[in-house]
Design a protein around this motif. Sequence first.
Motif, PDB file in Angstrom:
ATOM      1  N   UNK A 160      -0.208   5.548  10.984  1.00  0.00           N
ATOM      2  CA  UNK A 160       1.150   5.758  11.491  1.00  0.00           C
ATOM      3  C   UNK A 160       2.061   4.576  11.186  1.00  0.00           C
ATOM      4  N   UNK A 161       1.469   3.394  11.021  1.00  0.00           N
ATOM      5  CA  UNK A 161       2.233   2.172  10.742  1.00  0.00           C
ATOM      6  C   UNK A 161       1.701   1.527   9.473  1.00  0.00           C
ATOM      7  N   UNK A 162       2.585   1.232   8.546  1.00  0.00           N
ATOM      8  CA  UNK A 162       2.209   0.632   7.266  1.00  0.00           C
ATOM      9  C   UNK A 162       2.895  -0.733   7.157  1.00  0.00           C
ATOM     10  N   UNK A 163       2.077  -1.779   7.086  1.00  0.00           N
ATOM     11  CA  UNK A 163       2.587  -3.133   6.874  1.00  0.00           C
ATOM     12  C   UNK A 163       2.337  -3.511   5.419  1.00  0.00           C
ATOM     13  N   UNK A 164       3.390  -3.918   4.737  1.00  0.00           N
ATOM     14  CA  UNK A 164       3.293  -4.223   3.306  1.00  0.00           C
ATOM     15  C   UNK A 164       3.680  -5.680   3.078  1.00  0.00           C
ATOM     16  N   UNK A 165       2.817  -6.402   2.378  1.00  0.00           N
ATOM     17  CA  UNK A 165       3.072  -7.795   2.034  1.00  0.00           C
ATOM     18  C   UNK A 165       3.459  -7.844   0.556  1.00  0.00           C
ATOM     19  N   UNK A 166       4.675  -8.297   0.272  1.00  0.00           N
ATOM     20  CA  UNK A 166       5.146  -8.360  -1.114  1.00  0.00           C
ATOM     21  C   UNK A 166       5.725  -9.743  -1.384  1.00  0.00           C
ATOM     22  N   UNK A 167       5.398 -10.298  -2.523  1.00  0.00           N
ATOM     23  CA  UNK A 167       5.907 -11.625  -2.889  1.00  0.00           C
ATOM     24  C   UNK A 167       7.316 -11.522  -3.468  1.00  0.00           C
ATOM     25  N   UNK A 168       8.124 -12.536  -3.190  1.00  0.00           N
ATOM     26  CA  UNK A 168       9.473 -12.544  -3.765  1.00  0.00           C
ATOM     27  C   UNK A 168       9.427 -12.441  -5.284  1.00  0.00           C
ATOM     28  N   UNK A 169       8.439 -13.082  -5.911  1.00  0.00           N
ATOM     29  CA  UNK A 169       8.353 -13.081  -7.375  1.00  0.00           C
ATOM     30  C   UNK A 169       8.087 -11.693  -7.942  1.00  0.00           C
ATOM     31  N   UNK A 170       7.589 -10.766  -7.101  1.00  0.00           N
ATOM     32  CA  UNK A 170       7.278  -9.415  -7.573  1.00  0.00           C
ATOM     33  C   UNK A 170       8.407  -8.432  -7.322  1.00  0.00           C
TER      34      UNK A 170
END
Length: 228
Positions: A160-170
């Motif tokens: 129900x909850x999706x936490x996404x870690x994304x780098x600024x460089x990407x």
Amino acid sequence: MSESSATARSQILNGIRRSLRRGEISGDQRQAVEARLARPPLGPTVARAQLAQPEKVALFCQWAETNNATVARVAVPDVAAEVVSFLARNNLPARAAMAPSPQLADYDWDSQKMLSLRRGRGEAADQVSITGAFAGIAETGTLVMASGPEHPVTLNLLPDTHIVVVREADIVSGYEDVWTLLRERYGKDRMPRTVNTLTGPSRTGDIEQAMELGAHGPRRMHIVVVRT
């Protein structure tokens, strides 16, 4: 490509040729097709996303929030703490299914003693998933996920909850940049089985034009943008 996949592909293409009443193309036609496949033409670009990287990141965050996601911008040492803080702020359990990805391994998850993580595919009972992202698109605030053993697709869809870690460089300007990066990283004949583009949490307005979150996937998306 495996032998069985090659055989199935040949059967499909031969069926199309029979329907068109023609054989394999040759000569100038074949050369034109091969040239297009070798150098795919780029589609249109959106001017608002043609920015320097800091402004590109800011635009991505702006559009992500417009599309009902929440965003936090943190340094590398603070990623795990931000995840736990988000769970606490939303009265969610401190446990999650996490993608078994080297992209996530560098963050200090062990510092969060109350956080319980299970690495692997998403299951029906999971309330929260944590994944990385192949890229973020500044043009629309969209996240791009490439499937594989390190990123099961079920993590994008079931909890129900999706936490996404994304780098600024990407974070890139537009969609065309993503396809270029995919070809460079995987090779044109070894692309991921699935590429998901996620713009905020799942939602639909089909019923009486009233917006409903969580109709086909997570009803809550939190994006942790990591300074690099």
